[in-house]
Design a protein around this motif. Structure first.
Motif, PDB file in Angstrom:
ATOM      1  N   GLN A  59       0.836  -1.208   0.000  1.00 42.27           N
ATOM      2  CA  GLN A  59       0.000   0.000   0.000  1.00 42.27           C
ATOM      3  C   GLN A  59       0.868   1.254   0.000  1.00 42.27           C
ATOM      4  OE1 GLN A  59      -3.264   0.325  -0.320  1.00 42.27           O
ATOM      5  NE2 GLN A  59      -3.521  -1.884  -0.431  1.00 42.27           N
ATOM      6  N   LYS A  60       0.524   2.200  -0.876  1.00 41.41           N
ATOM      7  CA  LYS A  60       1.206   3.496  -0.902  1.00 41.41           C
ATOM      8  C   LYS A  60       0.460   4.507  -0.050  1.00 41.41           C
ATOM      9  CE  LYS A  60       3.213   2.604  -5.371  1.00 41.41           C
ATOM     10  NZ  LYS A  60       3.298   2.968  -6.777  1.00 41.41           N
ATOM     11  N   ASP A  61      -0.854   4.322   0.060  1.00 46.65           N
ATOM     12  CA  ASP A  61      -1.687   5.217   0.846  1.00 46.65           C
ATOM     13  C   ASP A  61      -1.396   4.989   2.334  1.00 46.65           C
ATOM     14  OD1 ASP A  61      -4.431   5.507   2.443  1.00 46.65           O
ATOM     15  OD2 ASP A  61      -4.485   6.888   0.733  1.00 46.65           O
ATOM     16  N   PHE A  62      -1.012   6.062   3.040  1.00 49.41           N
ATOM     17  CA  PHE A  62      -0.624   5.953   4.438  1.00 49.41           C
ATOM     18  C   PHE A  62      -1.747   5.398   5.319  1.00 49.41           C
ATOM     19  CE2 PHE A  62      -0.230   7.717   8.748  1.00 49.41           C
ATOM     20  CZ  PHE A  62       1.001   7.170   9.103  1.00 49.41           C
ATOM     21  N   ALA A  63      -2.972   5.863   5.102  1.00 50.24           N
ATOM     22  CA  ALA A  63      -4.107   5.431   5.931  1.00 50.24           C
ATOM     23  C   ALA A  63      -4.369   3.935   5.741  1.00 50.24           C
ATOM     24  CB  ALA A  63      -5.355   6.230   5.593  1.00 50.24           C
ATOM     25  N   LYS A  64      -4.312   3.465   4.509  1.00 50.09           N
ATOM     26  CA  LYS A  64      -4.538   2.039   4.237  1.00 50.09           C
ATOM     27  C   LYS A  64      -3.394   1.189   4.799  1.00 50.09           C
ATOM     28  CE  LYS A  64      -7.365   2.679   0.126  1.00 50.09           C
ATOM     29  NZ  LYS A  64      -7.459   2.483  -1.331  1.00 50.09           N
ATOM     30  N   LYS A  65      -2.192   1.670   4.635  1.00 50.92           N
ATOM     31  CA  LYS A  65      -1.017   0.957   5.150  1.00 50.92           C
ATOM     32  C   LYS A  65      -1.095   0.835   6.678  1.00 50.92           C
ATOM     33  CE  LYS A  65       4.001   1.015   4.831  1.00 50.92           C
ATOM     34  NZ  LYS A  65       5.172   1.722   4.292  1.00 50.92           N
ATOM     35  N   SER A  66      -1.443   1.939   7.334  1.00 45.59           N
ATOM     36  CA  SER A  66      -1.573   1.925   8.798  1.00 45.59           C
ATOM     37  C   SER A  66      -2.699   1.001   9.240  1.00 45.59           C
ATOM     38  CB  SER A  66      -1.848   3.339   9.323  1.00 45.59           C
ATOM     39  OG  SER A  66      -0.769   4.179   9.056  1.00 45.59           O
ATOM     40  N   SER A  67      -3.824   1.086   8.557  1.00 44.54           N
ATOM     41  CA  SER A  67      -4.975   0.261   8.909  1.00 44.54           C
ATOM     42  C   SER A  67      -4.633  -1.224   8.797  1.00 44.54           C
ATOM     43  CB  SER A  67      -6.150   0.618   8.001  1.00 44.54           C
ATOM     44  OG  SER A  67      -7.299  -0.092   8.377  1.00 44.54           O
ATOM     45  N   SER A 111     -14.247   3.306   2.122  1.00 45.31           N
ATOM     46  CA  SER A 111     -13.979   4.671   1.667  1.00 45.31           C
ATOM     47  C   SER A 111     -14.135   5.633   2.837  1.00 45.31           C
ATOM     48  CB  SER A 111     -14.921   5.051   0.528  1.00 45.31           C
ATOM     49  OG  SER A 111     -16.247   5.068   0.994  1.00 45.31           O
ATOM     50  N   GLU A 112     -13.338   6.644   2.848  1.00 42.35           N
ATOM     51  CA  GLU A 112     -13.336   7.589   3.969  1.00 42.35           C
ATOM     52  C   GLU A 112     -14.558   8.494   3.997  1.00 42.35           C
ATOM     53  OE1 GLU A 112      -9.679   9.700   4.451  1.00 42.35           O
ATOM     54  OE2 GLU A 112      -8.490   7.894   4.112  1.00 42.35           O
ATOM     55  N   THR A 133     -10.360   3.231   7.428  1.00 44.39           N
ATOM     56  CA  THR A 133      -9.085   3.937   7.258  1.00 44.39           C
ATOM     57  C   THR A 133      -9.110   5.325   7.890  1.00 44.39           C
ATOM     58  OG1 THR A 133      -9.805   4.779   5.126  1.00 44.39           O
ATOM     59  CG2 THR A 133      -8.524   2.733   5.114  1.00 44.39           C
TER      60      THR A 133
END
Length: 159
Positions: A59-67, A111-112, A133
């Motif tokens: 994952q490149k998206d920080f929120a998805k990676k953290s989740s 989705s956020e 996320t």
């Protein structure tokens, strides 16, 4: 109680005999045991649960990676009872079937912009687990996982 169960077992054995399966089962006890019976030595552990997940793309998206990272930490820190609730929430199964899951659990992200996106959801028929996320900390994420499992993991028990 014993007599009523013996009668049912005898009926099952008779049905298996008629179909020719009883003899096959008797001749291949070990194979049939592995195919048909729950193995208590294969209890659900965090490592075994992680192996039930489909490999995740980087994952490149920080929120998805953290989740996703928080989700794997959640699994690693869960006890047997919590893992069973999570398995039921994701797949509808209370335990891993003797032959394994028909498909690995796929993790997707909510989705956020969805108002209800603070709690995870699942599509148990497809073994898809949707992670929120929107959480800013791991503790908020864990709280949302706990709430979802507490109130929604038993939904498939009556099906």
């Amino acid at each position: 109680v014993i007599v009523s169960r013996k009668y049912k077992i005898d009926q099952l054995a008779e049905g298996l005999s008629v179909m020719g399966l009883l003899q096959i089962i008797k001749e291949n006890k070990e194979v049939c045991w592995k195919l048909l019976c729950y193995d208590f030595q294969n209890e659900l552990t965090p490592e075994r649960f992680l192996n039930l997940l489909r490999p995740q793309e980087q994952q490149k998206d920080f929120a998805k990676k953290s989740s996703y990272e928080w989700f794997t930490n959640y699994i690693k820190n869960s006890d047997k009872q919590n893992l069973q609730a999570l398995l039921q929430f994701c797949t509808g199964h209370k335990s891993v079937p003797p032959r394994g899951l028909c498909r690995k659990i796929c993790v997707r992200f909510l989705s956020e912009d969805d108002e209800k996106a603070s709690l995870p959801t699942s599509s148990a028929c497809l073994n898809v687990h949707f992670l929120p996320t929107i959480h800013s900390t791991e503790s908020k994420f864990v709280q949302s996982m706990d709430n979802a499992l507490k109130f929604e993991s038993q939904g498939f028990a009556l099906a």
